[in-house]
Write an enzyme that holds these catalytic residues in place. Structure first.
Site, short mmCIF file in Angstrom:
data_model
loop_
_atom_site.label_atom_id
_atom_site.label_comp_id
_atom_site.label_asym_id
_atom_site.label_seq_id
_atom_site.Cartn_x
_atom_site.Cartn_y
_atom_site.Cartn_z
N ASP A 181 -10.53 3.65 4.07
CA ASP A 181 -11.05 2.28 4.02
C ASP A 181 -12.58 2.29 3.98
OD1 ASP A 181 -9.39 0.11 3.73
OD2 ASP A 181 -8.78 0.06 5.84
N LYS B 219 0.84 -1.20 0.00
CA LYS B 219 0.00 0.00 0.00
C LYS B 219 0.88 1.26 0.00
CE LYS B 219 -3.88 -2.41 2.08
NZ LYS B 219 -4.61 -2.81 3.27
N GLN C 143 -4.32 -1.14 9.39
CA GLN C 143 -4.36 -2.50 8.86
C GLN C 143 -4.99 -3.46 9.87
OE1 GLN C 143 -3.37 -3.38 5.69
NE2 GLN C 143 -4.15 -5.42 6.12
#
Ligand code: NAD
Length: 291
Positions: free
Chosen positions: A121, A54, A98
């Site tokens: 997200d 990422k 994460q």
């Protein structure tokens, strides 16, 4: 006839190129790069790979990507303090925590602390609520990737019956909302659904987001249906090694469906591409002062 393969790897390159152009335009307009901050707590090997990818992908499209790696023993309050610092940081447009977090940390407490305007997200309850009420702002990346793959398949969604197998907040529910917004008739199936095979056989569009290797067999699929396989399952390859398979029995289903995503190389690459897109979207919204 064998199904058309929906190449997510190639499509993700297209999305990344679109984002790269968007980043160039953003920099020209605002004199700074969109900033993405990725937080990894602990040393889960898969999460280490995902977070590095990422960070790398964001820098490749011209963003300012940065990875924070914290030991698994980090107290919950310290993770919270980092999130709060990034919330207050003007140069940060996107914050990604994460998952999974170590068991000692309450995941929901951390996710709820992320500024909804920086929640790339799309997991914050405010963003989930906006999506559910038909006013999407930041939408989870994997569902956005699924929709782009369906656009590639050129499947008419209006009036189509879409069956989504899985009801997680990360994939199943948001992908169902997006399909609904495109005027599909949506059924959400889950672990308590009765006669899953018969239900799936009614689908014009079938999205599998379960996490059970090859659960969806050939007899689950209506001839000509479009099948999106979100699942990522590591299984024994029989030669002392392991391999990745989806939630769909690919070889069987590819004989029946009109289009299908492979695993790997389907939905997976689209997720990172849409993380970049969401970071650019968040940066624009913040820069324009609309959030
Ligand atoms: P989850 O465990 O949160 O949810 C799984 C869902 O499947 C649940 O709603 C459950 O009710 C349902 N389910 C479980 N067993 C079932 C059964 N036998 N029949 C019908 N439904 C059943 O998982 P998730 O986070 O939604 O992820 C699902 C899969 O997608 C996993 O394999 C995950 O690794 C993968 N995933 C892939 C990407 C990507 O980028 N490709 C992103 C996120 C998740």
């Amino acid at each position: 006839m064998a199904a058309r393969i929906l190449d997510g790897k190639k499509l993700a390159e297209t999305v990344r190129a679109e984002v790269r152009e968007g980043v160039t335009a953003f920099k020209a307009k605002y004199g700074r790069a969109p900033g993405l901050e990725v937080i990894l707590v602990g040393d889960d090997p898969a999460s280490q790979v995902y977070t590095r990818n990422k960070e790398k992908a964001s820098n490749e499209v011209g963003m300012r990507g940065h990875l924070h790696v914290l030991p698994a023993s980090t107290p919950e309050d310290d993770v919270l303090a980092l999130v709060q610092r990034l919330n207050a940081d003007e140069a940060t447009d996107g914050i990604l925590v994460q998952l999974p977090l170590p068991k000692s940390i309450r995941e929901q407490r951390i996710l709820d602390a992320v500024d909804p305007a920086k929640d790339v997200d799309g997991f914050h309850p405010i963003n989930a609520g906006l999506l559910a009420s038909g006013r999407p702002r930041l939408v989870p990346c994997t569902p956005l990737g699924c929709m782009r793959l369906l656009a590639l398949a050129e499947v008419p969604l209006k009036g189509a019956h879409a069956v989504v197998v899985g009801r997680s907040n990360i994939v199943g529910k948001p992908v169902a909302q997006l399909l609904l917004a495109e005027h599909a008739t949506v059924t959400i199936a889950h672990s308590r659904t009765k006669d899953l095979a018969a239900l799936c056989r009614e689908a014009d569009v079938l999205v599998a987001a379960v996490g059970k290797a090859e659960l969806v067999r050939g007899n689950f699929v209506k001839p000509g249906a479009v099948v999106i396989d979100v699942g990522i399952n590591r299984v024994d390859a029989g030669n002392g090694k392991t391999k990745l398979v989806g939630d769909v029995a690919y070889a069987e289903v590819a004989e029946i469906a009109s289009a299908i995503t492979p695993v790997p190389g389907g939905v997976g690459p689209m997720t990172i591409a849409y993380l970049l897109q969401n970071t650019l979207t968040a940066a624009h919204a913040r820069a324009a002062g609309s959030t």
